[in-house]
Design a protein around this motif. Structure first.
Motif, PDB file in Angstrom:
ATOM      1  N   VAL A  23      13.380  -8.207 -30.391  1.00  0.00           N
ATOM      2  CA  VAL A  23      14.323  -7.084 -30.346  1.00  0.00           C
ATOM      3  C   VAL A  23      15.764  -7.586 -30.220  1.00  0.00           C
ATOM      4  N   ASN A  24      16.614  -7.080 -31.081  1.00  0.00           N
ATOM      5  CA  ASN A  24      18.052  -7.345 -31.004  1.00  0.00           C
ATOM      6  C   ASN A  24      18.774  -6.018 -30.803  1.00  0.00           C
ATOM      7  N   LEU A  25      19.649  -5.981 -29.808  1.00  0.00           N
ATOM      8  CA  LEU A  25      20.339  -4.726 -29.512  1.00  0.00           C
ATOM      9  C   LEU A  25      21.656  -5.031 -28.820  1.00  0.00           C
ATOM     10  N   ARG A  26      22.655  -4.230 -29.145  1.00  0.00           N
ATOM     11  CA  ARG A  26      23.947  -4.354 -28.489  1.00  0.00           C
ATOM     12  C   ARG A  26      24.364  -2.959 -28.034  1.00  0.00           C
ATOM     13  N   VAL A  27      24.730  -2.838 -26.773  1.00  0.00           N
ATOM     14  CA  VAL A  27      25.228  -1.571 -26.241  1.00  0.00           C
ATOM     15  C   VAL A  27      26.643  -1.819 -25.737  1.00  0.00           C
ATOM     16  N   ASN A  28      27.597  -1.148 -26.346  1.00  0.00           N
ATOM     17  CA  ASN A  28      28.992  -1.352 -25.948  1.00  0.00           C
ATOM     18  C   ASN A  28      29.324  -0.567 -24.690  1.00  0.00           C
ATOM     19  N   ARG A  29      30.353  -1.007 -23.992  1.00  0.00           N
ATOM     20  CA  ARG A  29      30.840  -0.272 -22.829  1.00  0.00           C
ATOM     21  C   ARG A  29      31.228   1.149 -23.246  1.00  0.00           C
ATOM     22  N   GLY A  30      30.773   2.109 -22.466  1.00  0.00           N
ATOM     23  CA  GLY A  30      31.100   3.499 -22.769  1.00  0.00           C
ATOM     24  C   GLY A  30      30.119   4.183 -23.701  1.00  0.00           C
ATOM     25  N   ASP A  31      29.134   3.435 -24.212  1.00  0.00           N
ATOM     26  CA  ASP A  31      28.137   4.034 -25.108  1.00  0.00           C
ATOM     27  C   ASP A  31      27.158   4.932 -24.353  1.00  0.00           C
ATOM     28  N   PHE A  32      26.545   5.850 -25.104  1.00  0.00           N
ATOM     29  CA  PHE A  32      25.407   6.645 -24.624  1.00  0.00           C
ATOM     30  C   PHE A  32      24.313   6.447 -25.659  1.00  0.00           C
ATOM     31  N   LEU A  33      23.264   5.757 -25.279  1.00  0.00           N
ATOM     32  CA  LEU A  33      22.221   5.397 -26.243  1.00  0.00           C
ATOM     33  C   LEU A  33      20.877   6.003 -25.854  1.00  0.00           C
ATOM     34  N   PHE A  34      20.237   6.661 -26.828  1.00  0.00           N
ATOM     35  CA  PHE A  34      18.851   7.101 -26.653  1.00  0.00           C
ATOM     36  C   PHE A  34      17.909   6.035 -27.200  1.00  0.00           C
ATOM     37  N   VAL A  35      16.869   5.728 -26.445  1.00  0.00           N
ATOM     38  CA  VAL A  35      15.785   4.872 -26.932  1.00  0.00           C
ATOM     39  C   VAL A  35      14.547   5.754 -27.025  1.00  0.00           C
ATOM     40  N   ASP A  55      10.662  20.841 -17.762  1.00  0.00           N
ATOM     41  CA  ASP A  55      10.643  21.771 -18.897  1.00  0.00           C
ATOM     42  C   ASP A  55      11.954  21.650 -19.681  1.00  0.00           C
ATOM     43  N   LEU A  56      12.038  22.348 -20.795  1.00  0.00           N
ATOM     44  CA  LEU A  56      13.183  22.146 -21.701  1.00  0.00           C
ATOM     45  C   LEU A  56      14.517  22.474 -21.039  1.00  0.00           C
ATOM     46  N   ASP A  57      14.557  23.571 -20.262  1.00  0.00           N
ATOM     47  CA  ASP A  57      15.808  23.952 -19.592  1.00  0.00           C
ATOM     48  C   ASP A  57      16.289  22.857 -18.643  1.00  0.00           C
ATOM     49  N   ASN A  58      15.375  22.400 -17.783  1.00  0.00           N
ATOM     50  CA  ASN A  58      15.741  21.353 -16.831  1.00  0.00           C
ATOM     51  C   ASN A  58      16.066  20.048 -17.541  1.00  0.00           C
ATOM     52  N   SER A  59      15.362  19.775 -18.636  1.00  0.00           N
ATOM     53  CA  SER A  59      15.638  18.561 -19.406  1.00  0.00           C
ATOM     54  C   SER A  59      17.056  18.590 -19.952  1.00  0.00           C
ATOM     55  N   ARG A  60      17.432  19.740 -20.499  1.00  0.00           N
ATOM     56  CA  ARG A  60      18.788  19.872 -21.033  1.00  0.00           C
ATOM     57  C   ARG A  60      19.832  19.671 -19.956  1.00  0.00           C
ATOM     58  N   GLN A  61      19.538  20.221 -18.779  1.00  0.00           N
ATOM     59  CA  GLN A  61      20.474  20.099 -17.666  1.00  0.00           C
ATOM     60  C   GLN A  61      20.652  18.630 -17.260  1.00  0.00           C
ATOM     61  N   LEU A 112      23.870  13.518 -17.526  1.00  0.00           N
ATOM     62  CA  LEU A 112      24.008  12.127 -17.999  1.00  0.00           C
ATOM     63  C   LEU A 112      25.212  12.004 -18.941  1.00  0.00           C
ATOM     64  N   LYS A 113      25.425  13.024 -19.761  1.00  0.00           N
ATOM     65  CA  LYS A 113      26.583  13.001 -20.661  1.00  0.00           C
ATOM     66  C   LYS A 113      27.893  13.089 -19.894  1.00  0.00           C
ATOM     67  N   LYS A 114      27.880  13.898 -18.839  1.00  0.00           N
ATOM     68  CA  LYS A 114      29.075  14.017 -18.006  1.00  0.00           C
ATOM     69  C   LYS A 114      29.400  12.656 -17.374  1.00  0.00           C
ATOM     70  N   SER A 122      30.905  10.514 -19.863  1.00  0.00           N
ATOM     71  CA  SER A 122      32.291  10.889 -20.186  1.00  0.00           C
ATOM     72  C   SER A 122      33.278  10.355 -19.157  1.00  0.00           C
ATOM     73  N   ILE A 123      32.811  10.047 -17.949  1.00  0.00           N
ATOM     74  CA  ILE A 123      33.724   9.441 -16.968  1.00  0.00           C
ATOM     75  C   ILE A 123      33.621   7.919 -16.989  1.00  0.00           C
ATOM     76  N   GLY A 124      32.940   7.370 -18.004  1.00  0.00           N
ATOM     77  CA  GLY A 124      33.026   5.924 -18.232  1.00  0.00           C
ATOM     78  C   GLY A 124      31.769   5.112 -17.995  1.00  0.00           C
ATOM     79  N   ILE A 125      30.692   5.750 -17.532  1.00  0.00           N
ATOM     80  CA  ILE A 125      29.462   5.001 -17.286  1.00  0.00           C
ATOM     81  C   ILE A 125      28.698   4.819 -18.596  1.00  0.00           C
ATOM     82  N   THR A 126      28.285   3.596 -18.868  1.00  0.00           N
ATOM     83  CA  THR A 126      27.431   3.318 -20.025  1.00  0.00           C
ATOM     84  C   THR A 126      26.015   3.787 -19.684  1.00  0.00           C
ATOM     85  N   VAL A 127      25.405   4.576 -20.600  1.00  0.00           N
ATOM     86  CA  VAL A 127      24.118   5.196 -20.285  1.00  0.00           C
ATOM     87  C   VAL A 127      23.078   4.820 -21.333  1.00  0.00           C
ATOM     88  N   VAL A 128      21.909   4.375 -20.887  1.00  0.00           N
ATOM     89  CA  VAL A 128      20.776   4.139 -21.778  1.00  0.00           C
ATOM     90  C   VAL A 128      19.616   5.005 -21.284  1.00  0.00           C
TER      91      VAL A 128
END
Ligand code: ADP
Ligand code: ADP
Length: 222
Positions: A23-35, A171-177, A182-184, A187-193
């Motif tokens: 596996v080769n992968l690069r995650v930049n600072r500030g990225d939000f990546l879904f695996v 459930d879907l509602d709680n998942s979205r929340q 995680l997106k919030k 947006s304040i600078g945390i890289t999220v995987v």
């Protein structure tokens, strides 16, 4: 510079299970990546290698400019403090309140009582639990428990947050929340995987997506 680099990473468990293959992968600072990827594809293994819970069979893991291969004992513990981790099953301490669960990690890292007080309320507010500070985990819904575990993961302001199937029991509602929080944080600078087998959740957002299949990584959307 990147937050995470995986180079030719292979993980074969002792029983012969091939969890990750080259596996080769690069995650930049500030990225939000879904695996994404089905159960058994290697998603958890990928995250475990990122925070040093498992060792690679071959290849290299670099987090925050440090190769994990050379990191042992204290220095590995130091790096782990800079990584927030969220699990599918929350892993809260049952006989401790929300506030205690979140404060515990700061206390364990030697933060002063004043500093803990300063961080606790804003973090609980950010996950919408400011009114449940004194509840115990079994008095909370699944979605609320997961939000406590997110608060615990970020209260020490790590630059990197890893979430392993954080919506797997919701459930879907709680998942979205949860994804919204995680997106919030992103947006304040945390890289999220974030790992998820839920394709629907991934389709609702426009962040980069990689997919694991039988340990092989494919880019779906960048
Ligand atoms: P996912 O998170 O995508 O469900 P995992 O990373 O948990 O996938 O598992 C990938 C593969 O490695 C699976 O075949 C799984 O059975 C195997 N595996 C995971 N953990 C272990 C372990 N500790 N020992 C042996 N095999 C394991
Ligand atoms: P959800 O809509 O997230 O599934 P629930 O229906 O499980 O939520 O819970 C709704 C509300 O009831 C939540 O605010 C939660 O704090 C509260 N609650 C759930 N279970 C308990 C419990 N065992 N004791 C006290 N309060 C609870």
């Amino acid at each position: 510079d990147p937050m995470v680099v995986l180079k030719n990473l292979t993980k074969t468990y002792r029983n012969g299970s091939q969890a990750l293959v080259n596996v080769n992968l690069r995650v930049n600072r500030g990225d939000f990546l879904f695996v994404t990827g089905p159960s058994g594809a290697g998603k958890s293994t990928l995250l475990k290698l990122l925070y040093g819970q498992e060792q690679p069979t071959s290849g290299e893991v670099i987090v925050n400019q440090q190769s994990l291969r050379q990191l042992k004992g204290n220095r590995l513990a130091m790096l782990r403090r800079r990584i927030g981790v969220v699990f599918q099953d929350y892993k809260l301490i049952p006989r401790r309140t929300v506030a205690e669960n979140v404060a515990f990690v700061l206390w364990a890292q030697g933060f002063t009582r004043k500093e803990i007080q300063r961080r606790l309320q804003p973090t609980l507010k950010m996950v919408g639990l400011q009114d449940k500070t004194h509840r115990f985990p079994d008095e909370l819904s699944g979605g609320e428990q997961q939000r406590v575990s997110i608060a615990r993961a970020v209260v020490g302001t790590p630059p990197l947050l890893l979430a392993d199937e954080p919506t797997g029991n919701l459930d879907l509602d709680n998942s979205r929340q949860v994804i919204k929080i995680l997106k919030k944080l992103n947006s304040i600078g945390i890289t999220v995987v974030v790992t998820t087998h839920d394709e629907q959740l991934v389709r609702l957002s426009n962040h980069p997506v990689v997919q694991l299949r039988h340990g092989y990584l494919h880019y779906l959307r960048s």
